[in-house]
Enzyme design. Sequence first.
Site, short mmCIF file in Angstrom:
data_model
loop_
_atom_site.label_atom_id
_atom_site.label_comp_id
_atom_site.label_asym_id
_atom_site.label_seq_id
_atom_site.Cartn_x
_atom_site.Cartn_y
_atom_site.Cartn_z
N TYR A 1 -3.29 0.01 10.34
CA TYR A 1 -3.16 -0.46 8.95
C TYR A 1 -1.79 -0.07 8.39
O TYR A 1 -1.10 -0.89 7.77
CB TYR A 1 -4.28 0.17 8.12
CG TYR A 1 -4.24 -0.18 6.65
CD1 TYR A 1 -4.69 -1.42 6.20
CD2 TYR A 1 -3.76 0.73 5.71
CE1 TYR A 1 -4.68 -1.72 4.85
CE2 TYR A 1 -3.74 0.43 4.36
CZ TYR A 1 -4.19 -0.80 3.94
OH TYR A 1 -4.16 -1.11 2.60
N LYS B 1 1.15 -2.48 6.85
CA LYS B 1 1.60 -2.42 5.46
C LYS B 1 3.09 -2.08 5.37
O LYS B 1 3.76 -2.46 4.39
CB LYS B 1 0.76 -1.43 4.66
CG LYS B 1 -0.67 -1.93 4.40
CD LYS B 1 -0.67 -3.22 3.57
CE LYS B 1 -2.07 -3.68 3.22
NZ LYS B 1 -2.07 -4.94 2.41
N SER C 1 0.86 -1.18 0.00
CA SER C 1 0.00 0.00 0.00
C SER C 1 0.90 1.23 0.00
O SER C 1 2.07 1.15 0.38
CB SER C 1 -0.86 -0.01 1.26
OG SER C 1 -1.48 1.27 1.46
#
Lengths: 271, 256
Positions: free
Chosen positions: A151, A155, A138
């Site tokens: 998150y 990532k 990402s």
Amino acid sequence: MPMPDTVAIVTGASQGIGHAIAQRLVDDGVRLCLVAAPNDEEQLRTVAADLDAIFLASDVGDPTTADRAVEMTLERYGRLDWLASNAGIAYFEEALDAPLEHFDHTMHVNVRGMYLMTIAAARHMAKGSGGSIVCTASTASFAGEEQQAIYNISKGAVAQLTRSLALDLAQHGIRVNAVAPGWVHTPATRQIVADPGEWSKHRSRIPLDRPAEPAEIASVVRFLLSDEASYLTGSIVVADGGLTAGFRFTDWEAVQNPDGPRTPSVFGGNS
Amino acid sequence: MSGRVAGKVALITGAGSGIGRATAIRLAEEGAEVVVTSQTAANVEETRRLAAEASAREVIARTLDIADRSSVDLVVAEVVEQFGHIDILSNNAGIELVHGPSVVETTDEEWERVFRVNMTGTFYVCRAAVPHMPSGSSIVNMASINSFIAWENDAVYTATKGALLQFTRSLALELAPKAIRANAVCPGVIDTPLTDLFLDAADDPGALRRDYEAASPLLRMGTAREVANCVVFLASDEATFITGSALIVDGGTTAR
């Protein structure tokens, strides 16, 4: 049935980017084993039927899932060439509001799940003529973004997983790369993209002035999986519409297109 | 896969050898109308022949030093006159000082020449071509892993490649509203005539070749064609959401 030339496992395949990857690979004649979370079983079953693929609805963070997926693939197709290690989840919330359960759940799927799936596939590929693995990283692998601290942490780990496994697996003829999407129009982002107040903050940072369609990420994965990318390993290909190429102030007007209205074209193409 | 850039008009600089030549051939194979340039007439003629042969279509060749602004403007004008527009701009022209001077040993002339070709020349070509590029077109600049990391005794080349990546990102932001994409390909050590010059100049070419190969965990240099594949990908509609990106094709060299 005749033996296929290329066989792939796609995780997180029931929706969004994973579904688009599966669709793209099937369009190109690749036979598939699809994996998604037990909660998504019904959707996964429909996608698998549609794509004439085998499927496994099981938690990727559980080590038996990866082994089972590889086993099923070999039983059905006799080979495994590619892995699109894509399964991931995200919570959008203020860092101080996030319960520890969200941290554990995100790490369980995005990091542990990706690690287990990648290792299990590589273990088989190393016995044969190698293979190609593409992880879904990402822009959050490189940059912070508000309201998704957990998150982003997960990532960041995916980027290091990609680089480190690329080094260790090169000797086995296995390439490991990643795609790093920015905003993509998927069920996971639907709520944010649909909320004008929320979305305008993100949109103003995307030079191409739109989220990607999942197929635009799938085409990057397809390239990285294929022999066209034979000298790429340990690479993370950013596909973010220019999001991380530069900085601009959040009220920056991304598109001043004199040829058309802005609002109705948010989700459309860029023409 | 074939025909991925069918009917698109592609201008390829630095096409006289190595990566630029392979890119010309791959774009022609994938269906593009190809115009190739190099500062060496014999080289660009050979590329024209190879690209035409690979694609069974006509390929146009021009001799061009991209550091010469008026020549750049002339060639771009000629392409626009012939085809009306440019869909793919692949900038490969670049030079490197093979004798590997340290910073202290680098002369004014050497510094300025490398910057003029690698950075200023690329700027000239982009500036001239962009007004003729329609929505959906793509610029692919040949940067290097030296955009991120340094070699010893290669300071000016490294500086130009760092600059070229930042130039490409700037271009990407400016051109996004027109839906023109701009990206960089960043190769590691690639087996090209330029690399051969370094090997030929080495005290122990065999040892240097082994060093080059060991730079990648794949234990080999990349081929020009493997880099050209990346240009085709970025130029194609497979990469419609990629802009301002650096596509590293280095066999894992910079992953560690």
